[in-house]
Enzyme design. Structure first.
Site, mmCIF file in Angstrom:
data_model
loop_
_atom_site.group_PDB
_atom_site.id
_atom_site.type_symbol
_atom_site.label_atom_id
_atom_site.label_comp_id
_atom_site.label_asym_id
_atom_site.label_seq_id
_atom_site.Cartn_x
_atom_site.Cartn_y
_atom_site.Cartn_z
ATOM 1 N N HIS A 17 0.847 -1.203 0.000
ATOM 2 C CA HIS A 17 0.000 0.000 0.000
ATOM 3 C C HIS A 17 0.882 1.254 0.000
ATOM 4 C CE1 HIS A 17 -2.879 -2.798 2.317
ATOM 5 N NE2 HIS A 17 -3.470 -2.587 1.167
ATOM 6 N N SER A 128 -2.737 -7.899 3.193
ATOM 7 C CA SER A 128 -2.822 -7.726 4.649
ATOM 8 C C SER A 128 -2.997 -9.082 5.333
ATOM 9 C CB SER A 128 -3.989 -6.800 4.988
ATOM 10 O OG SER A 128 -3.760 -5.527 4.443
HETATM 11 N N1 COA Z 1 -0.244 -3.883 -1.758
HETATM 12 C C1 COA Z 1 -0.520 -4.835 -0.870
HETATM 13 N N2 COA Z 1 -1.746 -5.326 -0.665
HETATM 14 C C2 COA Z 1 -2.738 -4.797 -1.390
HETATM 15 C C3 COA Z 1 -2.532 -3.785 -2.328
HETATM 16 C C4 COA Z 1 -1.222 -3.337 -2.510
HETATM 17 N N3 COA Z 1 -0.926 -2.391 -3.382
HETATM 18 N N4 COA Z 1 -3.717 -3.482 -2.884
HETATM 19 C C5 COA Z 1 -4.625 -4.261 -2.311
HETATM 20 N N5 COA Z 1 -4.042 -5.058 -1.401
HETATM 21 C C6 COA Z 1 -4.680 -6.111 -0.611
HETATM 22 C C7 COA Z 1 -5.214 -5.680 0.684
HETATM 23 O O1 COA Z 1 -4.245 -5.780 1.694
HETATM 24 C C8 COA Z 1 -6.333 -6.661 0.890
HETATM 25 O O2 COA Z 1 -5.777 -7.857 1.355
HETATM 26 P P1 COA Z 1 -6.571 -8.824 2.322
HETATM 27 O O3 COA Z 1 -7.767 -9.253 1.532
HETATM 28 O O4 COA Z 1 -5.603 -9.871 2.562
HETATM 29 O O5 COA Z 1 -6.927 -8.018 3.524
HETATM 30 C C9 COA Z 1 -6.863 -6.902 -0.516
HETATM 31 O O6 COA Z 1 -5.803 -6.562 -1.353
HETATM 32 C C10 COA Z 1 -8.033 -6.051 -0.936
HETATM 33 O O7 COA Z 1 -8.039 -4.923 -0.154
HETATM 34 P P2 COA Z 1 -8.490 -3.466 -0.427
HETATM 35 O O8 COA Z 1 -7.713 -2.832 -1.487
HETATM 36 O O9 COA Z 1 -8.460 -2.817 0.904
HETATM 37 O O10 COA Z 1 -9.914 -3.621 -0.991
HETATM 38 P P3 COA Z 1 -11.153 -4.026 -0.209
HETATM 39 O O11 COA Z 1 -11.787 -5.061 -1.041
HETATM 40 O O12 COA Z 1 -10.891 -4.372 1.189
HETATM 41 O O13 COA Z 1 -11.955 -2.649 -0.181
HETATM 42 C C11 COA Z 1 -13.304 -0.886 -1.107
HETATM 43 C C12 COA Z 1 -12.537 -2.177 -1.324
HETATM 44 C C13 COA Z 1 -13.147 -0.284 0.262
HETATM 45 C C14 COA Z 1 -12.760 0.067 -2.121
HETATM 46 C C15 COA Z 1 -14.787 -1.235 -1.394
HETATM 47 O O14 COA Z 1 -15.195 -2.264 -0.534
HETATM 48 C C16 COA Z 1 -15.709 -0.055 -1.219
HETATM 49 O O15 COA Z 1 -15.732 0.832 -2.047
HETATM 50 N N6 COA Z 1 -16.525 -0.034 -0.152
HETATM 51 C C17 COA Z 1 -17.493 1.022 0.124
HETATM 52 C C18 COA Z 1 -18.910 0.602 -0.230
HETATM 53 C C19 COA Z 1 -19.161 0.751 -1.709
HETATM 54 O O16 COA Z 1 -19.157 1.823 -2.261
HETATM 55 N N7 COA Z 1 -19.401 -0.387 -2.355
HETATM 56 C C20 COA Z 1 -19.649 -0.448 -3.769
HETATM 57 C C21 COA Z 1 -18.368 -0.539 -4.521
HETATM 58 S S1 COA Z 1 -18.684 -0.817 -6.231
#
Ligand code: COA
Length: 162
Positions: A17, A128
């Site tokens: 990240h 993560s």
């Molecule tokens: N380096 C390391 N790890 C990374 C990374 C990077 N560059 N990019 C993503 N990851 C990992 C994260 O650590 C996480 O790992 P984990 O699953 O082991 O915890 C995984 O990839 C995905 O994480 P993240 O990027 O945080 O995405 P998410 O799926 O948790 O969250 C949101 C996505 C918050 C953007 C989405 O849920 C959201 O928009 N929520 C709000 C509600 C909404 O509007 N919903 C409709 C969306 S269409």
């Protein structure tokens, strides 16, 4: 220069990240790193802890701000006065989910663009969950997360009885 929101769960922030945040800070005028409040069902860190860890890790970036949000991402981005959702892509496996989210967000608000950046290959294997799992079994995570996160992980895992 445009303002971008980099949303995620950040449970906890990793160096993958950080790689994305550092590069986003060079491309955008302002970057808001936004921790989702109602994302993961059973996070290791509270939202406040995740925000604090990100703040510590991002201390050196003058144009990066840390915040949290609940509800629809596009609504939050609009309230922030930003025009861009910024996301990192690690591998082809990320693409399908990101593609789906980007298209849905576009449908919800066509004025907001989603911009992607490839995470450095050095970090493409990181997540993560994998960091938490390695830490839980006593493995070394020193170069995988910011310094403060390593300490916080060890005490959070103890707190959880891990
Ligand atoms: N380096 C390391 N790890 C990374 C990374 C990077 N560059 N990019 C993503 N990851 C990992 C994260 O650590 C996480 O790992 P984990 O699953 O082991 O915890 C995984 O990839 C995905 O994480 P993240 O990027 O945080 O995405 P998410 O799926 O948790 O969250 C949101 C996505 C918050 C953007 C989405 O849920 C959201 O928009 N929520 C709000 C509600 C909404 O509007 N919903 C409709 C969306 S269409």
């Amino acid at each position: 220069m445009p303002k971008a929101v980099y949303p995620g769960t950040f449970d906890p922030v990793t160096n993958g990240h950080m790689n994305i945040i550092q590069r986003a800070a060079q491309v955008f005028g302002e970057v808001v790193v936004a921790v989702v409040e109602d994302g993961e069902k059973d996070p290791l860190f509270t939202v406040e802890e995740r925000v604090a860890l990100l703040r510590e890790a991002c201390e050196g970036f003058s144009n990066v701000r840390i915040d949290s949000f609940s509800g629809l991402l596009v609504e939050y981005v609009r309230r922030q006065g930003a025009g861009v959702i910024f996301r990192g892509l690690r591998a082809v496996s990320d693409f399908e989910f990101e593609f789906q989210m980007a298209l849905m967000n576009r449908r919800l608000n066509p004025e907001i663009e989603t911009v992607f950046m490839m995470t450095d290959s050095e970090f493409s294997f990181l997540s993560s969950s994998i960091v938490k799992e390695v830490a839980a079994y006593g493995g070394c995570i020193a170069n995988l997360v910011p310094n403060g996160v390593e300490r916080a992980l060890i005490s959070a895992l103890k707190r959880k009885g891990g």
